[in-house]
Design a protein around this motif. Sequence first.
Motif, PDB file in Angstrom:
ATOM      1  N   TYR A  82       0.838  -1.203   0.000  1.00 43.38           N
ATOM      2  CA  TYR A  82       0.000   0.000   0.000  1.00 43.38           C
ATOM      3  C   TYR A  82       0.870   1.250   0.000  1.00 43.38           C
ATOM      4  O   TYR A  82       1.839   1.338   0.751  1.00 43.38           O
ATOM      5  CB  TYR A  82      -0.990  -0.014   1.183  1.00 43.38           C
ATOM      6  N   LEU A  83       0.488   2.205  -0.856  1.00 42.96           N
ATOM      7  CA  LEU A  83       1.262   3.430  -1.009  1.00 42.96           C
ATOM      8  C   LEU A  83       0.556   4.584  -0.318  1.00 42.96           C
ATOM      9  O   LEU A  83      -0.670   4.700  -0.400  1.00 42.96           O
ATOM     10  CB  LEU A  83       1.418   3.775  -2.495  1.00 42.96           C
ATOM     11  N   ASP A  84       1.322   5.433   0.370  1.00 41.50           N
ATOM     12  CA  ASP A  84       0.800   6.703   0.856  1.00 41.50           C
ATOM     13  C   ASP A  84       1.135   7.721  -0.240  1.00 41.50           C
ATOM     14  O   ASP A  84       2.298   8.060  -0.449  1.00 41.50           O
ATOM     15  CB  ASP A  84       1.485   7.045   2.187  1.00 41.50           C
ATOM     16  N   ILE A  85       0.091   8.136  -0.972  1.00 41.13           N
ATOM     17  CA  ILE A  85       0.326   8.929  -2.193  1.00 41.13           C
ATOM     18  C   ILE A  85      -0.040  10.408  -2.037  1.00 41.13           C
ATOM     19  O   ILE A  85      -0.395  11.069  -3.018  1.00 41.13           O
ATOM     20  CB  ILE A  85      -0.402   8.308  -3.410  1.00 41.13           C
ATOM     21  N   CYS A  86       0.100  10.941  -0.801  1.00 42.40           N
ATOM     22  CA  CYS A  86      -0.174  12.371  -0.566  1.00 42.40           C
ATOM     23  C   CYS A  86       0.484  13.258  -1.620  1.00 42.40           C
ATOM     24  O   CYS A  86      -0.097  14.226  -2.074  1.00 42.40           O
ATOM     25  CB  CYS A  86       0.401  12.804   0.771  1.00 42.40           C
ATOM     26  N   ARG A  87       1.737  12.927  -1.968  1.00 49.79           N
ATOM     27  CA  ARG A  87       2.509  13.807  -2.863  1.00 49.79           C
ATOM     28  C   ARG A  87       3.021  13.034  -4.069  1.00 49.79           C
ATOM     29  O   ARG A  87       4.173  13.167  -4.468  1.00 49.79           O
ATOM     30  CB  ARG A  87       3.653  14.464  -2.081  1.00 49.79           C
ATOM     31  N   TRP A  88       2.135  12.222  -4.647  1.00 45.06           N
ATOM     32  CA  TRP A  88       2.598  11.361  -5.741  1.00 45.06           C
ATOM     33  C   TRP A  88       2.940  12.144  -7.005  1.00 45.06           C
ATOM     34  O   TRP A  88       3.848  11.749  -7.744  1.00 45.06           O
ATOM     35  CB  TRP A  88       1.578  10.254  -6.044  1.00 45.06           C
ATOM     36  N   LYS A 143      -2.800  17.605   0.069  1.00 51.57           N
ATOM     37  CA  LYS A 143      -1.496  17.857  -0.530  1.00 51.57           C
ATOM     38  C   LYS A 143      -1.679  17.931  -2.056  1.00 51.57           C
ATOM     39  O   LYS A 143      -2.160  18.938  -2.555  1.00 51.57           O
ATOM     40  CB  LYS A 143      -0.508  16.763  -0.129  1.00 51.57           C
ATOM     41  N   ASP A 144      -1.335  16.839  -2.764  1.00 48.85           N
ATOM     42  CA  ASP A 144      -1.424  16.905  -4.224  1.00 48.85           C
ATOM     43  C   ASP A 144      -2.860  16.821  -4.762  1.00 48.85           C
ATOM     44  O   ASP A 144      -3.053  16.615  -5.967  1.00 48.85           O
ATOM     45  CB  ASP A 144      -0.549  15.814  -4.855  1.00 48.85           C
ATOM     46  N   GLY A 145      -3.848  17.013  -3.896  1.00 51.67           N
ATOM     47  CA  GLY A 145      -5.225  17.133  -4.387  1.00 51.67           C
ATOM     48  C   GLY A 145      -5.610  18.607  -4.515  1.00 51.67           C
ATOM     49  O   GLY A 145      -6.680  18.933  -5.029  1.00 51.67           O
TER      50      GLY A 145
END
Length: 462
Positions: free
Chosen positions: A219-225, A264-266
Amino acid sequence: MARVPTVNDPPVEPYRIKVVESIALLSPEERERALQRAGYNLFNILSEEVYIDLLTDSGTSAMSDRQWAGMMLGDEAYAGSRNFVHFESTVRELTGYPHIIPTHQGRAAEHLLLAQLAHPGAIVPNNMHFDTTRAHVIRVGAKPLDLAVPEAYDCESPHPFKGDIEVPKLTALLEGPAGPSVPLVMVTLTNNTGGGQPVSLANVREVSSICRRHGKPLYLDICRWAENAFLIRDREAGEAQRSVREIGREIFDLADGALMSAKKDGLVNMGGFIATRDARLAARLKEELILFEGFPTYGGLARRDLEAISIGLREATDERYLEHRIGQVRFLADLLSSNDIPIMHPPGGHGVYLDVHRFLPNLTASQLPGQALSVELYREGGVRSVEVGAIMFGEEEAASGRTLELVRLAIPRRVYTETHLRYVAEVVRRVWDRRTTVRGLRMVEAPENLRHFTARFAPDGG
Ligand SMILES: *Cc1c(COP(=O)(O)O)cnc(C)c1O
């Protein structure tokens, strides 16, 4: 290839300003009173008492005119809102994951996912756990384990991907006696706790193949993907010609699912989600979602918020936006470096991290030098930053060998201009020039969990 800005070549904004918000610098006396009242914890300072707020890049972005227009198209139905349909299709298109579960922010996604996948006695490896991720792993009785490459702990190393997992350590863990206690493997993109450092595509490929070999979900934490994918394009051999979306999609294909704080990246002020390929897990998550967040077509958010996320996620992958975004971070890093101020190298995706050990070598660990430095930046020029060190991570972490003591200058997205960044660099330089005068602090009130948010401090010897 993205242009690399220098001090003399600042990144030019790919937007113009339509709405403005006034900010003002308090007098030195007013700032001193604010510090005293706040117990020298910048989380207790009022926003109006701050001039340039670099506390966090989370939920502090400026939304675009298109996002605000989307808010007006909110369909506030409890079930089946059209904004959920837009949100779900955007996240599916970008990630390729079929099951999309909205949450009110990232930690709610962590709460739900870790309660399902982790259990008492389990070990959860990650490159570096973010503070709330760590707290949620501990909350279910499991043990968070940080497995970042050794260069991650060396501010001066030029390693381009300090977010990478140390693969031999992960292999040894999964093949060793503790292997059966690992319910999932996590990777955080970018590695916020370690300086906003990116993870390389090569590393995600290796971690993915180890996980598949051992039957462990990844599982990836993709806050700043999007920032991570941009840095892969910029730094990783053979990736320069690919788009950020293509790189992101390859990363998502290598994992079983992801969680994201859309703050974040949203490019929104509130929101998050879990995305997964696992239909059975998704069904269980939705049951819990109804209990803790809300019905699966809104998950703790107003439906108009889902519309803003849907638009924001697309804007965050716009390469001109990213070039400017990462350019601002590099610009501030270059300004500081040109004054010999010690920072984490190379600069990462969402902020510049000051290397406290080299900034204040005369203060001992018990004098809380990271907190002392962030307080000093506020005192000097009304700049709010955050300690990412001993207070955020505590003794348990120090025992595990974490040696980083950082102060993060997080840059909110689309909010500040080149002049603001020059001002920040000037404030840091003034503190640097009188660094031998900076006094330590001691903790006078320490809550047990996530203490950096609410602890109170007093001047050392005062
Ligand atoms: C911000 C953040 C979270 C938590 O998200 P919130 O929206 O603040 O709850 C989790 N992981 C990382 C890496 C983060 O930066």
